[in-house]
Scaffold this active site. Structure first.
Site, mmCIF file in Angstrom:
data_model
loop_
_atom_site.group_PDB
_atom_site.id
_atom_site.type_symbol
_atom_site.label_atom_id
_atom_site.label_comp_id
_atom_site.label_asym_id
_atom_site.label_seq_id
_atom_site.Cartn_x
_atom_site.Cartn_y
_atom_site.Cartn_z
ATOM 1 N N HIS A 89 4.446 -8.960 3.074
ATOM 2 C CA HIS A 89 4.327 -7.503 2.920
ATOM 3 C C HIS A 89 5.259 -6.794 3.904
ATOM 4 C CE1 HIS A 89 0.662 -7.101 0.315
ATOM 5 N NE2 HIS A 89 0.511 -8.356 0.709
ATOM 6 N N GLU A 105 6.105 -3.780 3.900
ATOM 7 C CA GLU A 105 5.626 -2.424 4.176
ATOM 8 C C GLU A 105 4.670 -2.404 5.365
ATOM 9 O OE1 GLU A 105 2.565 -4.022 1.205
ATOM 10 O OE2 GLU A 105 4.656 -4.322 1.770
ATOM 11 N N CYS A 140 4.024 -9.756 -2.720
ATOM 12 C CA CYS A 140 2.816 -10.578 -2.735
ATOM 13 C C CYS A 140 2.367 -10.851 -4.175
ATOM 14 C CB CYS A 140 1.729 -9.935 -1.894
ATOM 15 S SG CYS A 140 0.379 -11.068 -1.460
#
Length: 266
Positions: free
Chosen positions: A233, A235, A128
Site C-alpha cells: 500500500h 498510499e 493489494c
C-alpha cells in the site's frame, strides 16, 4: 485545473448485514466508498481523483443506463484499491473456509471496469486486492490464505500491527519497476494481505517477490497499455517518514500519471 488528469478509483462496497433492522441508519443501505489515503495519494497539482460507482445491467447491483465503459472513455486512468478478498468463484474455485468467501459482487464490477479501461488503452494500477484482481482478470488464481496453503511463508499480515507490518521484497532486475529505483535490489514494503497470487495470469511479468518466501509482490502486463499491480500500500507509506530501506511510492505514481498523460495526448 481545467486540464487536470481525471483518475478513477474503484469503489469498495459495504453490504448491509442482516438483519439490517438491528443496525439502523445508513448501515441499512449498500454503501460505495473509498479509503481516504488512496484519494490523497492520487491527488496532485495536475490530477483529480474520482470514485467510480458500481453499475450493472444484471445481477445484485441496481441496473443503470450508464455503463462502466462510459467512465473508461471519459477518464484518464484507473486505480483499483484494496479491500475485501477476491471471491474464489471468480477464479474457478470454492472457498476453503467461510471467512474467505470474498465479495463476488465487487469482483464482477471491478473486472468489468478493468476490462473497459484496458480496452480503451487507459492505464491501470492495482493496490493489494487490486493487484490480485488484475491477476484474476487475466485468468490467474490466488492462494485463498497464505498461512494455510503456503505454511513456509513469512507473515504477510498482522492485524495488530496493520500498516506497521513490513517485510523485504526483491525487485526483479531489468524490470520496469527496478528501473524506477536504480541501484536498488531489495527494499522494505508494508504488508496487509492474507491472500496472494498463485498461478500467474496471461501475459503478466513478475516484477517483485517477497523475501525470503518468493511470493509474488508485483506484476506488470506485457500488453499494449500500462497495467501494474503491487501487493503493498504506497498510499499508507506516503503518510510516514520513510527510512532509506523503505520503498517510496512516488516513482510508481509518477510513472502511472505519465502513462495517463501520454494516453491523453495520443
Amino acid at each position: 485545473m481545467s486540464d487536470a488528469l481525471l483518475i478513477g478509483i474503484s469503489a469498495r462496497i459495504y453490504h448491509p448485514i442482516t438483519p439490517v433492522a438491528d443496525i439502523g441508519g445508513i448501515f441499512t443501505r449498500t454503501l460505495h466508498y473509498l479509503e481516504q489515503s488512496v484519494a490523497h495519494w492520487v491527488l496532485q497539482p495536475d490530477a483529480l481523483a474520482l470514485m467510480i460507482p458500481p453499475v450493472e445491467r444484471e445481477g445484485l447491483l441496481q441496473p443503470s443506463e450508464v455503463s462502466l465503459a462510459d467512465y473508461a472513455q471519459r477518464l484518464d486512468g484507473l486505480v483499483l484499491q484494496g479491500g475485501a478478498d477476491v471471491a474464489p468463484e471468480s477464479y474457478g474455485e470454492t472457498p476453503l473456509a467461510p471467512a474467505w468467501a470474498g465479495d463476488r459482487v465487487r469482483d464482477r464490477y471491478e473486472i468489468e471496469l478493468f476490462n473497459a479501461f484496458v480496452a480503451a488503452g487507459k492505464p491501470v494500477i492495482g493496490i493489494c486486492r487490486g493487484c490480485q484482481l488484475i491477476n484474476v482478470a487475466f485468468g490467474g488464481t490466488l492462494y485463498q490464505d497464505i498461512s494455510t496453503q503456503v505454511p513456509t511463508a513469512i507473515a504477510h499480515v498482522d492485524d495488530a500491527r496493520y500498516d506497521n507490518q513490513f517485510h523485504e521484497v526483491s525487485l526483479v532486475q531489468g524490470s520496469r519497476l527496478a528501473g524506477l529505483y536504480p541501484g536498488t535490489h531489495r527494499a522494505e514494503i508494508n504488508s496487509i494481505h492474507h491472500q496472494a497470487i498463485k498461478d500467474l495470469g496471461r501475459e503478466l511479468n513478475i516484477e517483485a517477490v517477497a523475501v525470503p518466501d518468493g511470493l509474488i509482490e508485483a506484476v506488470r502486463w506485457r500488453g499494449s497499455s500500462y497495467v501494474f499491480g503491487m501487493q503493498w500500500h504506497p498510499e499508507f507509506m506516503a503518510q510516514r517518514q520513510l527510512h532509506p530501506d523503505q520503498l517510496d511510492g512516488r516513482p510508481i505514481l509518477r510513472e502511472f500519471l505519465d502513462a495517463a498523460r501520454a494516453r491523453r495526448r495520443a
